[in-house]
Design an enzyme around this catalytic site. Structure first.
Site, PDB file in Angstrom:
ATOM      1  N   LYS A  68       0.850  -1.189   0.000  1.00 45.77           N
ATOM      2  CA  LYS A  68       0.000   0.000   0.000  1.00 45.77           C
ATOM      3  C   LYS A  68       0.891   1.247   0.000  1.00 45.77           C
ATOM      4  O   LYS A  68       1.984   1.239   0.576  1.00 45.77           O
ATOM      5  CB  LYS A  68      -0.871  -0.056   1.268  1.00 45.77           C
ATOM      6  N   SER A 143      -9.588   1.519   3.244  1.00 46.06           N
ATOM      7  CA  SER A 143      -8.727   2.295   2.373  1.00 46.06           C
ATOM      8  C   SER A 143      -7.738   1.483   1.549  1.00 46.06           C
ATOM      9  O   SER A 143      -7.234   1.983   0.547  1.00 46.06           O
ATOM     10  CB  SER A 143      -7.956   3.304   3.225  1.00 46.06           C
ATOM     11  N   SER A 167      -9.662  -1.141   7.219  1.00 52.43           N
ATOM     12  CA  SER A 167      -9.097  -0.845   5.901  1.00 52.43           C
ATOM     13  C   SER A 167      -8.440  -2.011   5.183  1.00 52.43           C
ATOM     14  O   SER A 167      -8.125  -1.908   4.001  1.00 52.43           O
ATOM     15  CB  SER A 167      -8.090   0.301   6.003  1.00 52.43           C
TER      16      SER A 167
END
Lengths: 475, 476
Positions: A68, A143, A167
């Site tokens: 990420k 996210s 997330s």
């Protein structure tokens, strides 16, 4: 072996060991796959074409991993999908990245995310939204939406996400993959650009439970650079992968089956619980009475910490600096006005307000008390059960734009995942069904602190006895 | 109207550790800008603080020496404010649970003892420094200092005069020097002091409106600034001008305080627990180990010096104010066995020399053995007290052995009656008027004649012998 890009790490490792598979081939196929589908999915913010294996013989040698964009990779753009960090190249690897490199993994790129991990849809990214591989008009969740979509879309073998309020688990659920948030303190946060320091935890997003156990084993452990990482030994998680839940006590909290939950979701999860019963698990009704306050507490604690963590993005040392500033204050205002998106601004304002003199007790302190109650709820529940099964999300993936202007309804999509963060507990989301519209549905399993092995046992058994994880989106 | 003054002091002390408070960077003064930095002290995204154990133990040591209680649970907080020298735009500090509290320092002003309560001693990190290049439209930041471990030592508002503030600071610095945890150099900024001061009508119980005074870079500055502020506030009250709660900066050139910001402009620091550092409990044994390893502190040493070396209280106080002086005295006193004489030399000539050079007594470079040998030479009559001063000066300037200086320069005292008689005869012959004056009853003419004989012998004549022989000759 066909379609290397759709394989698990475990399968590729075996092919490399037994059939002499050249790891370069895996990368090449992945790059081709990305070229073919990522213009539609937009999971990547950076593809590292020069990625190379640095070590052979490690647990992940030759296996490409996507991280990420809030995890620091030395010398590579790490931006948290925010304009304010455009061009920021960290001077050091995050501890998880160092560990991945030491295990022989190939850092092939950075995945899209909600800006600074503020969001549940991947729509707040400065690079634009990521699309759900199962339905390109829908969000992948967030996210860590880029990480989940890349794995679901076979653009990646495995990925790292970060989970502050769901997330990792929520996008894993919406994309039909396996996402694990480890116990707070199990994985070092050093090099993870902080959103809410007391809640953030890095974890694996993979195609199956076995890969999840392999990847967690590679990144877990105490780190001297992170005082919140806990110094207890890391077990061999693959040993917990046993197809047997006989006698395992699975708690089902009544507060998680509420009005407003999608009918397909509710039915899939209930069916999953029936499957566990059939496999010999003992299903126990439990209550987590403070669940309804979790979202409110989370949206005070998270933004409060974020408002302080994000204060450093001021244009002084790195990232964006507004050019036309008259003086220092003007530079702060212009840089931050220009650099942060709306959701980041909203959370900074929220957090700043909650910590302000005169409001601290009513908001931050109260939220911390709620947090304690939620922790106690779980402690009490775990006297009657070994793990807890719930839906991961109240609904399957929603449409891009559907909730973009309705932050409160967006915040509620993390309603089932937030409590585990507040209590610091490990939680996984595994595929447990599909909606009538062919959208993946996830089952969440939560366990006691550092009981990831219990989670793996339960999740692995479910996977071995179902086929949901084998279905792939048509792209 | 008569007023009384109420003062509280906040001292920031840089701890002398190998590395910074929360990272492994060297804690060093004077390196080239930004050379002592890393992602942690630069507050880079993703970096995390880890507490420096040594700095923490130093903090406990100071707290115990000041008689403080130690908090059961140690916790850090974030103090949020924006400034370019603060890399994260928050400072790691301690807010509602300082690591120690309820201590004391005893001071003496005008012969009276007074107890000053220490409200709290807590740990925090220092900020960097802004540099303003001359003529430039920009400023630069040097982060070398960022993350240096600091202690904040806060008193209760127990000080009632600028003089007491001065004495408190002197005493605090003395204790800190004994603990060897900081060089306490105000000019280098390793010790900084802010003051809160208010006045109220004498006898009044409620406190007046307080004013915070900053930018004082010596203890003398603190005293002057507070004297000025005390006067300014009294005049304001007399003139019926309301005193506002504000921060004022001391301007040492003009000798006045100048308003910097009012209470309305005061910052809201939005303190909250630092989530990156886990609260921890200090093992009681660790605290007791530090307590039992505390060095002898100034007061105890003063009492011991009075007892062991039979020194007057004044001497013992002066000699124990500074750890180096105390240790130097003790060593020299033991080597020479003449404590009071050693004390006189240290408090007299040596103190003058170190003050003139603005260095510590150790840095004069005169070993305890050398001082003892000078004292021994006086004692045996080998040199006069006057010559001894010259030898001391030479020994410090040239780093040579005092006995060798005496030998090489031929400074040995003349105690040979014949030689002195010759010199006396010569002086008497040249100074008939003084001889006459003496004989006429002007006894101070003798002093002049002694001086002349000393001059004739280049100061080497034994003064007692000169006196004796002169009197004898003049009496003839």
């Amino acid at each position: 072996m066909d379609n290397l890009y759709s394989q698990t790490a475990r399968a590729l490792k075996e092919a490399m060991a037994n059939d002499g598979l050249d790891p370069r081939k895996i990368l090449d196929q992945l790059f081709n796959r990305i070229a073919a589908v990522d213009s539609r999915i937009k999971a990547f913010v950076l593809v590292n074409k020069n990625a190379a294996q640095v070590k052979t013989g490690g647990a992940l040698s030759g296996i490409p991993v996507v991280v990420k964009d809030n995890i620091c990779v030395k010398g590579e753009d790490t931006t948290c999908a925010s304009k304010i960090l455009k061009g920021f190249k960290p001077p050091n690897d995050a501890t998880v990245v160092r560990k991945l490199k030491e295990a022989g993994a190939v850092l092939m790129g950075k995945a899209n995310m909600d800006e600074f991990a503020f969001g549940s849809s991947c729509e707040t990214s400065c690079y634009g939204p990521t699309h759900n591989p199962w339905d390109l008009e829908r969000i992948p969740g967030g996210s860590s939406g880029g990480s989940a979509a890349a794995v679901a879309g076979d653009e990646a073998i495995m990925a790292l996400g970060s989970d502050t309020g769901g997330s990792i688990r929520q996008p894993a659920s919406l994309c039909g993959v396996v996402g694990l948030k480890p116990t707070y303190g199990r994985v070092s946060r050093y090099g993870l650009i902080a959103f809410a320091s007391s809640l953030d935890q890095i974890g694996p997003i993979t195609k199956d439970v076995t890969d999840s156990a392999i990847l967690l084993g590679a990144i877990a452990g105490h780190d001297e650079m992170d005082s919140t990482s806990v110094d207890i030994p890391v077990p061999d998680y693959t040993k917990a992968l046993v197809n047997d839940v006989k006698g395992l006590r699975i708690g089902v909290p009544k507060e998680y089956f509420i009005k407003g939950i999608d009918r397909d979701v509710q039915e899939s999860v209930k069916r999953a619980i029936e499957i566990y019963k059939d496999l010999g698990a003992v299903v126990v009704d439990i209550s987590l009475p403070h669940t309804e306050y979790a979202v409110s507490a989370y949206y005070i604690i998270g933004p409060a910490e974020a408002s302080s963590n994000l204060a450093r993005f001021d244009g002084v040392q790195y990232g964006l600096r507004a050019e036309d500033a008259k003086d220092l204050i003007d530079m702060y205002i212009k840089t931050r006005s220009k650099g942060f998106g709306n959701e980041a601004k909203r959370r900074i304002l929220l957090g700043t307000y909650c910590l302000s003199s005169g409001y601290y007790d009513a908001y931050y302190l109260k939220a911390q008390k709620v947090r304690t109650r939620i922790k106690e709820d779980f402690e009490k529940a775990f006297k009657a059960c070994d793990c807890i099964a719930t839906p991961t999300t109240p609904t399957p993936a929603f449409k891009i734009g559907e909730k973009a202007n309705d932050p409160l309804s967006m915040y509620l999509s993390d309603i089932f995942t937030i409590p585990a963060n507040l209590a610091g507990l490990p939680g996984i989301s595994i595929p447990c069904g599909f909606s009538s519209g062919n959208l993946p549905i996830g089952l969440q399993i939560i366990a006691k602190p550092f009981a990831e092995e219990t989670i793996f046992r339960a999740a692995y058994t479910f996977e071995q006895n179902t086929d949901f994880h084998k279905k792939r989106p048509a792209l | 109207m008569r007023y009384e003054t109420v003062i509280g002091l906040e001292v920031h002390l840089q701890l002398d550790t190998q590395t910074k408070a929360f990272c492994g960077c060297a804690n060093r003064f004077g390196s080239s800008p930004n050379s002592q930095t890393c992602p942690v002290c630069l507050g880079f995204p993703g970096s995390l603080p880890v507490l420096n154990e040594k700095a923490f133990l130093h903090a406990i040591k100071v707290a115990l020496a000041l008689g403080c209680k130690i908090q059961d649970l140690i916790k850090f907080d974030r103090k949020n404010y924006y400034y370019p020298d603060l890399p994260k735009n928050y400072q790691i500090s301690q807010y509602d649970m300082p690591l120690s509290y309820d201590g004391r320092i005893d001071i003496k002003v005008d012969g009276k003892d007074k107890l000053i309560r220490i409200k709290r001693v807590h740990m925090e990190e220092d900020a960097g420094k802004l540099v303003h290049p001359e003529g430039a439209s920009h400023s630069l930041v040097d982060y070398n200092r960022a993350g240096t471990p600091l202690l904040e030592i806060v008193t209760e508002p127990d000080l009632s005069s600028p003089e007491e503030a001065y004495e408190y600071l002197t005493k605090l610095k003395s204790i800190l020097g004994y603990l060897k945890v900081s060089d306490c150099d105000m000019e280098k900024g390793s010790l900084r002091c802010d003051a809160n001061i208010s006045i109220r009508p004498a006898g009044e119980k409620t406190l007046g409106t307080k004013v915070e005074v900053k930018n004082m870079n010596s203890f003398k500055n603190v005293r002057q600034a507070l004297e000025h502020e005390e006067k300014r506030q009294a005049e304001a009250v007399e003139d019926k001008v309301k005193i506002v709660q504000e921060t004022r900066l001391w301007d040492p050139d003009r000798g006045v305080t100048v308003s910097m910001r009012s209470k309305e402009e005061a910052q809201d620091y939005r303190y909250f627990p630092e989530p990156d550092l886990v609260p921890f409990v200090v093992d009681k044994r660790v605290i007791e180990d530090i307590r039992s390893a505390l060095p002898e502190l100034p007061e105890a040493r003063r009492a011991r010096f009075m007892d062991e070396f039979a020194l007057p209280e004044y001497d013992a106080s002066v000699l124990t104010a500074d750890i180096d002086t105390a240790e130097y005295f003790e060593e020299s006193a033991r080597v020479s066995g003449k404590a009071k004489i050693v004390a006189n030399w240290i408090m007299g000539d040596m103190a003058a020399m170190s003050n003139a050079r603005n260095i510590g007594i150790r840095e004069l470079g005169l070993s305890a053995g050398s001082l003892a040998s000078i004292i021994k030479m006086i004692d045996s009559g080998a040199i006069s007290g006057k010559i001894a001063k010259e030898v001391l000066n030479d020994a410090i300037e040239t780093k040579k052995d005092p006995e060798e200086i005496v030998r090489l320069k031929g400074l040995t005292q003349i105690s040979d009656g014949g030689q002195i008689e010759t010199a006396v005869a010569a002086v008497l012959a040249k100074n008939e008027k003084s001889v006459k004056d003496y004989k006429d009853g002007k006894k101070n003419a003798l002093t002049f004649l002694v001086g002349q004989v000393m001059k004739e012998t280049k100061g080497k004549a034994n003064p007692a012998l000169v006196n004796e022989i002169l009197k004898k000759k003049l009496g003839e």
